[in-house]
Scaffold this active site. Structure first.
Site, PDB file in Angstrom:
ATOM      1  NE  ARG A 190    -107.032  37.305  60.100  1.00  0.00           N
ATOM      2  CZ  ARG A 190    -106.317  36.186  60.235  1.00  0.00           C
ATOM      3  NH1 ARG A 190    -105.455  35.826  59.278  1.00  0.00           N
ATOM      4  NH2 ARG A 190    -106.447  35.433  61.306  1.00  0.00           N
ATOM      5  CB  CYS A 266    -100.484  35.030  63.281  1.00  0.00           C
ATOM      6  SG  CYS A 266    -100.172  33.270  63.519  1.00  0.00           S
TER       7      CYS A 266
END
Length: 302
Positions: A190, A266
């Site tokens: 990611r 995040c």
């Protein structure tokens, strides 16, 4: 209220069990990714630590104009939630989740950022508790007598806003630069933008000049009594080694010495809490989480 240095960040199941009856408040802060079929509140009603209550981090949060979840709540929202849980200003709050270590650190970050330092995370969460054969219960929770929890003061230095992160991304973080080292807790895929984001409509990739430190590098996997896997924190020495592996020994040294401040991030601020807690365990004090709470964004512009 106890100071941050006098109350352990992590407790074992046996340590928590020994505290029961001593003004202990147990909170299940389980949370799952948007694409997960699991339902945390249903699981809580089916099985929980005896005496625990459910803390919904998406409810005890600021209302964001973009619909972002579990952002830092305003002071009175936090205080009212504590009051409804029967928590007093000197209660020892112990937080856990059903992953072992996943969302509980984010809840601990919330408590400590509001000055409730008498708070800890149960290492290994509910699975570790079950592995020790400690008491659980099911069904509706018992009625709680609300308390009068005082309005706390938010530690602004523990948070970074969107505007601050954008400005920070143009500066190379070094010992001599006025910039935070931004650590991304998401998976490497990611971070690189080669794996899709779990939330529709979000672009891939990472914040400029941020470094990848997947949150599971601070954790170890164990097997529960039901054969399901769960996580606990690595020993501090291994957490330190993981930090050095991810960002290099020189940067890690600057972080531990307090020369280089760190902001963890995040996808939504949840697993950033795992990095935050791991770094706190190592004694890092110049530490914040990127949190896009709408009220904080306005404060940062004053």
């Amino acid at each position: 209220m106890s100071t941050s240095s006098s109350v352990p960040l992590l407790l074992t199941p046996q340590q928590v069990h020994s505290l029961q009856g001593n003004k202990l408040s147990l909170l299940d802060a389980s949370w799952f990714m948007p694409n997960s079929p699991r339902q945390p509140q249903q699981e809580f009603l089916a099985k929980r630590i005896k005496g625990a209550q459910f803390l919904d981090l998406d409810v005890v949060a600021s209302h964001h104009e973009m619909g972002l979840k579990h952002m830092m709540p305003q002071e009175r929202v936090f205080a009212d939630a504590c009051a409804n849980f029967g928590i007093e200003h000197d209660s020892h709050v112990v937080i856990y989740d059903t992953h072992g270590i996943f969302s509980a650190p984010r809840a601990l970050f919330m408590f400590r950022t509001f000055g409730h330092y008498n708070s800890s995370v149960l290492d290994g969460g509910l699975p570790a508790w079950l592995a020790e054969g400690l008491p659980v219960e099911s069904g509706p929770t018992a009625r709680v007598t609300p308390t009068e929890y005082p309005t706390p003061t938010l530690r602004i230095d523990a948070l970074r806003s969107y505007d601050q992160i954008v400005a920070n991304s143009s500066i190379e973080p070094t010992a001599n630069a006025n910039a935070d080292l931004v650590l991304d807790a998401r998976s490497r895929g990611r971070y690189l933008g080669i794996d899709p984001e779990p939330r529709p409509g979000l672009s891939s990739g990472h914040i400029p000049r941020s470094l990848s430190l997947p949150f599971n590098m601070f954790l170890q996997e164990k097997e529960g009594v039901d054969g399901m896997k769960y996580t606990t924190f690595l020993p501090p020495a291994d957490v330190h080694n993981a930090l050095k592996e991810a960002i290099g020994a020189e940067r890690a040294d600057l972080v531990l010495k307090g020369v280089l401040p760190v902001t963890t991030t995040c996808g939504s601020g949840m697993t950033a809490g795992v990095l935050w807690l791991g770094l706190k365990i190592l004694g890092v004090e110049r530490l914040s989480i990127y949190d896009e709470a709408s009220f904080f964004r306005s404060l940062s512009c004053i």
